[in-house]
Design an enzyme around this catalytic site. Structure first.
Site, mmCIF file in Angstrom:
data_model
loop_
_atom_site.group_PDB
_atom_site.id
_atom_site.type_symbol
_atom_site.label_atom_id
_atom_site.label_comp_id
_atom_site.label_asym_id
_atom_site.label_seq_id
_atom_site.Cartn_x
_atom_site.Cartn_y
_atom_site.Cartn_z
ATOM 1 N N SER A 152 1.013 -1.060 -0.030
ATOM 2 C CA SER A 152 0.099 -0.073 -0.161
ATOM 3 C C SER A 152 0.723 1.313 -0.023
ATOM 4 O O SER A 152 1.578 1.305 -0.833
ATOM 5 C CB SER A 152 -0.878 0.157 1.176
ATOM 6 N N HIS A 179 -2.742 -1.089 -3.437
ATOM 7 C CA HIS A 179 -3.850 -0.034 -2.979
ATOM 8 C C HIS A 179 -3.584 1.127 -3.847
ATOM 9 O O HIS A 179 -2.625 1.683 -3.764
ATOM 10 C CB HIS A 179 -3.998 0.139 -1.601
ATOM 11 N N ASP A 278 -4.525 -4.768 6.099
ATOM 12 C CA ASP A 278 -4.618 -5.511 4.916
ATOM 13 C C ASP A 278 -3.652 -6.379 4.646
ATOM 14 O O ASP A 278 -2.569 -6.196 4.621
ATOM 15 C CB ASP A 278 -4.775 -4.732 3.699
#
Length: 337
Positions: A152, A179, A278
């Protein structure tokens, strides 16, 4: 196994040092008199585990324990003269607690138990003997069939560094979730292909076969999962509009859980820098199925959130700085001659 000893008594430090060094694959990398010095040593020496007294000058064991557990993520065994401190030690983040014998009362049984406890809390491979490591390395070399990447915040530069280190003719398909904002995915995939000259990065498409040496990146706002695996071992990819997970689509967890389901112990996954949690659950599922996971060390992360979460749930088999990850992937995926 690399150990730091923290105790204000020079006699106790000497007893621990001399006796622990009698065991194979044990290295005492520092023996210091307080928590502050133990932290300083840990920052530079990267121990596998710390043995710490409680009552010490300048910084006691409980204060140091907070830094070890929350910042450095180094397991700690508290060695205390009083059992009354057991609960406080556990609440402060201690991974193990033992009663310290008085000088002159240390026994072989005590050190056998101490070694067993240290092995129990140390990182999985750090407590193995050289022969065990060689066996594991030989057993797993070349047996992986898929590589999954998740990242991310700070991810593009981290992934570019890892991919650039894999060289030409990488033997596995690579699936990658980043992401990313809608509209930026194609530009990012093109950028990867321009900076990672030995490996081609493309946006994944629904129903395509992922082939070795190629990187398939999840498009923005689509979950990337595996639909099924062909007889040749290559995955057929699926793009999903399922609900976001933790407000994220694509989600690293979706990919990692899918890979764990289909590839089990032949799944290799890397979780890099990023905010949030995540990927943690997915890492845990991969390790539960017998696969291998590598998470990025805090020292090189832009944001340590995702790797830290994987460590906390027991989903990290190895923790490595970014610059060592590509070399480790190659060592795990290269078949024996």
């Amino acid at each position: 196994m690399k150990i730091i000893i923290a105790d204000d008594s020079a006699v106790i430090r000497a007893i621990l040092d001399q006796n622990l060094n009698k065991y194979p694959n044990i290295e005492i990398i520092a023996a210091v008199s307080n928590g502050r010095r133990a932290i300083q040593a840990a920052r530079s020496e990267r121990p596998d585990v710390v043995i710490s007294d409680v009552d010490m000058p300048e910084m006691d064991g409980f204060e140091a324990l907070k830094v070890f557990s929350k910042e450095l993520h180094v397991p700690v065994l508290i060695l205390s003269e009083s059992d009354s401190e057991r609960i406080t030690a556990k609440q402060s983040g201690a991974d193990e607690f033992m009663i310290k014998p008085k000088p002159g009362q240390f026994s072989t049984d005590f050190f056998d138990k101490l070694i067993n406890n240290l092995k129990k809390i140390a990182t999985p491979t750090s407590c193995m003997s050289d022969s065990e490591k060689n066996h594991l390395s030989t057993e797993m070399k070349g047996s992986y069939k898929i590589l999954c990447l998740g990242a991310s915040t700070g991810g593009p530069s981290a992934v570019a560094e890892v991919l650039s280190g894999l060289g030409k003719n990488f033997p596995l398909p690579i699936l990658y979730v980043q992401h990313i904002e809608i509209g930026s995915d194609k530009t990012m995939a093109d950028w990867f292909s321009s900076v990672c000259r030995d490996i081609h990065v493309t946006l994944a498409t629904n129903g395509e076969e992922a082939k070795p040496g190629y990187v398939y990146m999840a498009p923005a706002d689509k979950h990337l999962v595996i639909d099924y695996v062909k007889s040749n071992g290559h995955p057929i990819l699926s793009l999903s509009d399922e609900e976001p997970e933790r407000f994220l689509r694509p989600a690293v967890n979706k990919l990692f859980r899918s890979a764990a389901q289909f590839y089990k112990k032949t799944c290799l996954a890397v979780l890099l820098t990023g905010m949030g949690r995540d990927g943690a659950d997915g890492c845990k599922q991969i390790t539960d199925k017998g696969g291998w996971t590598i998470v990025e060390d805090k020292s090189t992360c832009a944001v340590f959130g995702m790797p830290e979460a994987a460590i906390q749930v027991g989903g990290a088999k190895e923790i490595l700085p970014r610059g060592e990850i590509a070399k480790r992937i190659i060592s795990l995926t290269t078949k024996q001659a």
